[in-house]
Design a protein around this motif. Sequence first.
Motif, PDB file in Angstrom:
ATOM      1  N   ILE A  34       0.634   5.330   4.715  1.00 46.28           N
ATOM      2  CA  ILE A  34      -0.251   6.505   4.685  1.00 46.28           C
ATOM      3  C   ILE A  34       0.504   7.726   4.162  1.00 46.28           C
ATOM      4  N   ASP A  35       1.749   7.893   4.608  1.00 40.35           N
ATOM      5  CA  ASP A  35       2.558   9.014   4.114  1.00 40.35           C
ATOM      6  C   ASP A  35       2.775   8.942   2.604  1.00 40.35           C
ATOM      7  N   GLU A  36       2.809   7.728   2.070  1.00 43.29           N
ATOM      8  CA  GLU A  36       3.026   7.539   0.638  1.00 43.29           C
ATOM      9  C   GLU A  36       1.740   7.689  -0.180  1.00 43.29           C
ATOM     10  N   GLY A  37       0.606   7.900   0.478  1.00 43.40           N
ATOM     11  CA  GLY A  37      -0.604   8.263  -0.240  1.00 43.40           C
ATOM     12  C   GLY A  37      -1.587   7.160  -0.548  1.00 43.40           C
ATOM     13  N   VAL A  38      -1.520   6.027   0.161  1.00 47.67           N
ATOM     14  CA  VAL A  38      -2.515   4.981  -0.080  1.00 47.67           C
ATOM     15  C   VAL A  38      -3.870   5.431   0.468  1.00 47.67           C
ATOM     16  N   HIS A  39      -4.921   4.749   0.043  1.00 49.36           N
ATOM     17  CA  HIS A  39      -6.271   5.196   0.356  1.00 49.36           C
ATOM     18  C   HIS A  39      -6.971   4.317   1.397  1.00 49.36           C
ATOM     19  N   GLY A  40      -6.271   3.329   1.913  1.00 49.62           N
ATOM     20  CA  GLY A  40      -6.801   2.441   2.942  1.00 49.62           C
ATOM     21  C   GLY A  40      -5.731   1.441   3.322  1.00 49.62           C
ATOM     22  N   LEU A  41      -5.960   0.690   4.387  1.00 45.14           N
ATOM     23  CA  LEU A  41      -5.042  -0.353   4.826  1.00 45.14           C
ATOM     24  C   LEU A  41      -5.830  -1.632   5.086  1.00 45.14           C
TER      25      LEU A  41
END
Length: 302
Positions: A35-42
């Motif tokens: 999340i810190d690296e900027g992804v848009h979902g998991l």
Amino acid sequence: MSFQPKGIIPPIITPFTEDDAIHEPVLRRLVNHFIDEGVHGLFPMGTTGEFYAVTDDEYKRVLEITVEETCGRVPVYAGANHITTRGAVRLAHIAESAGVNAISVLTPMFIGQTQEELYHYFKTIAESTPLPIILYNNKPKTNVTIAPETAARLGEIPNIVGVKDSTGDFTNTEEYLRLTRGNPNFSVLLGRDTLIHAGLCYGAAGAIASCANVAPRLTADIYDKYVAGDIKGSLEAQFKLAPLRIACNMGTFPAVIKEGLMMQGFPVGKCLDPIAELTDGEKAKLRMILQEMDLLSKEGTL
């Protein structure tokens, strides 16, 4: 159904301890890192997450940890994959109870189905849960494909909101896009990491990208730069990511992804047996690739 899958969504690996238990602290660390690296979902419990190797209790716990640690910052998608309809329905209900935002459902494995059987498989699952559903086509692994016409027909079901195409066949992806372009509630996601930029150019909504485990910011750049109008920057990010995806041909998937994370300092453990670790030569090659991609320092970690 207003849920729209989009952006870069890593199908997160499942970290294991030396005695093959779920490594909860590492999973929590990974969630925050991505999340810190900027992804848009998991996306826990997909193919990259070794969904086929866990018990129902382990499956539920991984989903609960991911949902809890994400704390609503990005959507959580869960794999709900089984060889039978009733098995997939059971997993969908477990995912629902864990609080995920959506599920991804793979075609059944081992058995071959007609397109009509596939249609009723997904339709039955969709009718069993209110969760948004993403169809998952991974013909290279299952030897079963969701034909574009079948995907378009399934897209008429309100809570079937998209398809992930991991075939690597871009004509198939294009047909998904062409036949569903009149459906504003249906998204096409790439599942082959070398084709993300191309998919965006055709109108895809993003990608469920295994390489985003090891290169989350770089993979997110392909999408973010494209959306921002920096087409050249998006393409350059795609070119930079390609060697990692190609390196996944070493060993048995997802061994390269796990080894890459180990090299970056995340003690995710090895894949569960019978998947073997990479050889020393393969590890050396992967380390060189990660260093050349600026994903690894000279000392061996980020």
